[in-house]
Design an enzyme around this catalytic site. Structure first.
Site, PDB file in Angstrom:
ATOM      1  N   ASP A 184      73.699 -37.733  45.502  1.00 48.88           N
ATOM      2  CA  ASP A 184      74.908 -36.900  45.639  1.00 48.88           C
ATOM      3  C   ASP A 184      74.648 -35.441  45.302  1.00 48.88           C
ATOM      4  O   ASP A 184      75.218 -34.555  45.927  1.00 48.88           O
ATOM      5  CB  ASP A 184      76.096 -37.478  44.861  1.00 48.88           C
ATOM      6  CG  ASP A 184      75.881 -37.616  43.360  1.00 48.88           C
ATOM      7  OD1 ASP A 184      74.705 -37.606  42.926  1.00 48.88           O
ATOM      8  OD2 ASP A 184      76.873 -37.740  42.641  1.00 48.88           O
ATOM      9  N   LEU A 192      79.629 -47.678  34.999  1.00 54.21           N
ATOM     10  CA  LEU A 192      80.705 -47.901  35.971  1.00 54.21           C
ATOM     11  C   LEU A 192      81.698 -46.728  35.950  1.00 54.21           C
ATOM     12  O   LEU A 192      82.823 -46.847  36.398  1.00 54.21           O
ATOM     13  CB  LEU A 192      81.433 -49.222  35.692  1.00 54.21           C
ATOM     14  CG  LEU A 192      80.574 -50.482  35.778  1.00 54.21           C
ATOM     15  CD1 LEU A 192      81.418 -51.725  35.533  1.00 54.21           C
ATOM     16  CD2 LEU A 192      79.870 -50.591  37.123  1.00 54.21           C
ATOM     17  N   SER A 193      81.246 -45.638  35.393  1.00 57.99           N
ATOM     18  CA  SER A 193      81.991 -44.374  35.432  1.00 57.99           C
ATOM     19  C   SER A 193      83.271 -44.371  34.620  1.00 57.99           C
ATOM     20  O   SER A 193      84.331 -43.976  35.100  1.00 57.99           O
ATOM     21  CB  SER A 193      82.285 -43.971  36.878  1.00 57.99           C
ATOM     22  OG  SER A 193      81.203 -43.269  37.393  1.00 57.99           O
ATOM     23  N   ASP A 198      81.089 -39.916  41.744  1.00 58.94           N
ATOM     24  CA  ASP A 198      81.923 -40.765  40.887  1.00 58.94           C
ATOM     25  C   ASP A 198      83.383 -40.367  40.978  1.00 58.94           C
ATOM     26  O   ASP A 198      84.268 -41.205  41.175  1.00 58.94           O
ATOM     27  CB  ASP A 198      81.454 -40.675  39.430  1.00 58.94           C
ATOM     28  CG  ASP A 198      80.046 -41.220  39.242  1.00 58.94           C
ATOM     29  OD1 ASP A 198      79.501 -41.796  40.193  1.00 58.94           O
ATOM     30  OD2 ASP A 198      79.497 -41.051  38.143  1.00 58.94           O
ATOM     31  N   SER A 250      92.730 -42.900  21.751  1.00 54.87           N
ATOM     32  CA  SER A 250      92.192 -43.948  22.624  1.00 54.87           C
ATOM     33  C   SER A 250      92.121 -45.281  21.888  1.00 54.87           C
ATOM     34  O   SER A 250      91.592 -45.347  20.772  1.00 54.87           O
ATOM     35  CB  SER A 250      90.794 -43.575  23.118  1.00 54.87           C
ATOM     36  OG  SER A 250      90.199 -44.678  23.786  1.00 54.87           O
TER      37      SER A 250
END
Length: 387
Positions: A36, A127-128, A174, A67
């Site tokens: 990319d 997995l971003s 992503d 969070s």
């Protein structure tokens, strides 16, 4: 999870005033790795796992973040007047980076906000989770502060914040995959032009299985930026004898004719991966459009070999997962996915073989590496939304 998020928002931020809930997916890249930022093609898809957020505008300039995935860190407080990267702000730097990117793009928010999130993407797995958090933040800001931001612009804002605020020199894949996700479709994206098309992923009788190495990594601390720099140096060498925009513009044959200009042999291998991986991605999407899953799987396998040998971003954990996957019945193809240096593998496995695949690969991995991997059978999902 949404109910827990709402309860936590009220407990941590107070029950006064209306708040809204949102979701942004994670992503997996089926093929097209480290292309990319080299002007090549990628073929990612959004997942049904991701990051959930609850947010409310404030009347002052305060920013408050919490969070459920990092409860030990507790509440992180900042202010619109001090949008700077702080190591102690940990995960909240990704949120702050997006707020800063909006401001840099001429869309400064006028008041602070309260923000609580929780994700079911394994943290630091590849997995971003960070890009998911960025695109979630874009959706939150656009909706509660009434900015008109489409998916492509959200992807650019997320990438800009990660590049220039957090300091990770990532490409746009992503953020684009997450912001533009479509259920049951991969996104065939030309990263040089941002031209894209949705390609149905027909996996009749097969499933996508993610294997998580559980090796903790941080992109900021990895050799990701070094790989990018090596490619830039190799491209500069080639440009001395041939005007080319990016490695994505070269076929393998054209690269072979020009490769002698690259001074450092290591940089030459990095460049060869960037060129060959781009061509594999184009071929893989054609195979999928022709319902040729066998060829698609073979190209996935070849992608891993290139990432292992030419790009050197796999490591013993990922190689163990992928090489064990190749030995299993019902496996069409398997490769590392994401930046590498740990993180995840992605395999396409015949549905009736999935249970045996998880057991056998898990046993091989634990015996060789000394701790367990985790496996997830995933679905391809939509992009971000307000719930």
């Amino acid at each position: 999870m949404i109910e827990k998020l709402r309860q936590t928002f009220i407990e941590t931020m107070g029950g006064e005033g209306e708040f809204y809930t949102f979701f942004a997916p994670g992503r997996v890249n089926l093929i097209g790795e480290h292309t990319d930022y080299n002007g090549g093609h990628v073929f990612p898809c959004a997942l049904t796992v991701g990051t959930y957020g609850a947010a409310r505008k404030r009347t002052d300039k305060k920013l408050r973040f919490y969070s459920l995935n990092f409860q030990s860190i507790g509440m992180i407080e900042s202010d619109l007047s001090e949008l700077v990267y702080k190591k102690e702000d940990d995960w909240a730097n990704y949120v702050k980076g997006v707020i800063w990117a909006f401001k840099e793009a001429g869309m400064a928010i006028d008041t602070g906000m309260d923000f609580v999130c929780v994700g079911n993407i394994p943290n630091k797995s590849g997995l971003s989770s960070s890009a998911s958090l960025e695109i979630l933040t874009c959706k939150v800001i656009a909706d509660i502060f009434k900015f008109d931001v489409d998916g492509v612009q959200a992807a650019k804002l997320g990438q800009y914040g990660e590049n220039h605020f957090v300091g990770v020199n990532c490409g746009i894949m992503d953020q684009f995959a997450i912001a533009m996700g479509k259920a049951d479709h991969g996104i065939f994206l030309d990263t040089a032009t941002l031209e894209y098309k949705y390609v149905p992923v027909h996996l009749a009788g097969y499933r996508i299985v993610i294997g998580n190495t559980n090796k903790v990594r941080r992109l900021e601390d990895s050799k990701y930026n070094e790989r990018r720099s090596q490619c830039e140096t190799a491209l500069a060498d080639i440009r001395k004898i041939y005007p080319v925009q990016s490695f994505g513009a070269l076929t393998v044959e054209a690269f072979d004719r020009l490769a002698h200009a690259i001074k450092d042999p290591v940089n030459g291998r990095r460049a060869r991966h960037a060129v060959s991986e781009n061509q594999r991605t184009i071929q893989a999407v054609k195979a999928l459009e022709n319902n040729d899953l066998t060829t698609f799987g073979q190209l996935m396998n070849a992608s891993h070999v290139s990432l292992r040998d030419d790009y050197e971003v796999t490591g013993i954990e990922l190689d163990t997962l992928v090489e064990a996957a190749w030995q299993q019945e019902g496996v069409v193809g398997a490769r590392m996915t994401g930046a590498g240096f740990g993180g995840c593998s992605v395999s396409i496995v015949r549905q009736d073989c999935v249970d045996a695949f998880i057991k056998n690969v898990g046993d091989i991995y634990k015996k060789r590496i000394g701790y367990a991997a985790q496996f997830y059978v995933v679905e391809i999902g939509d992009g971000p939304k307000q719930l």
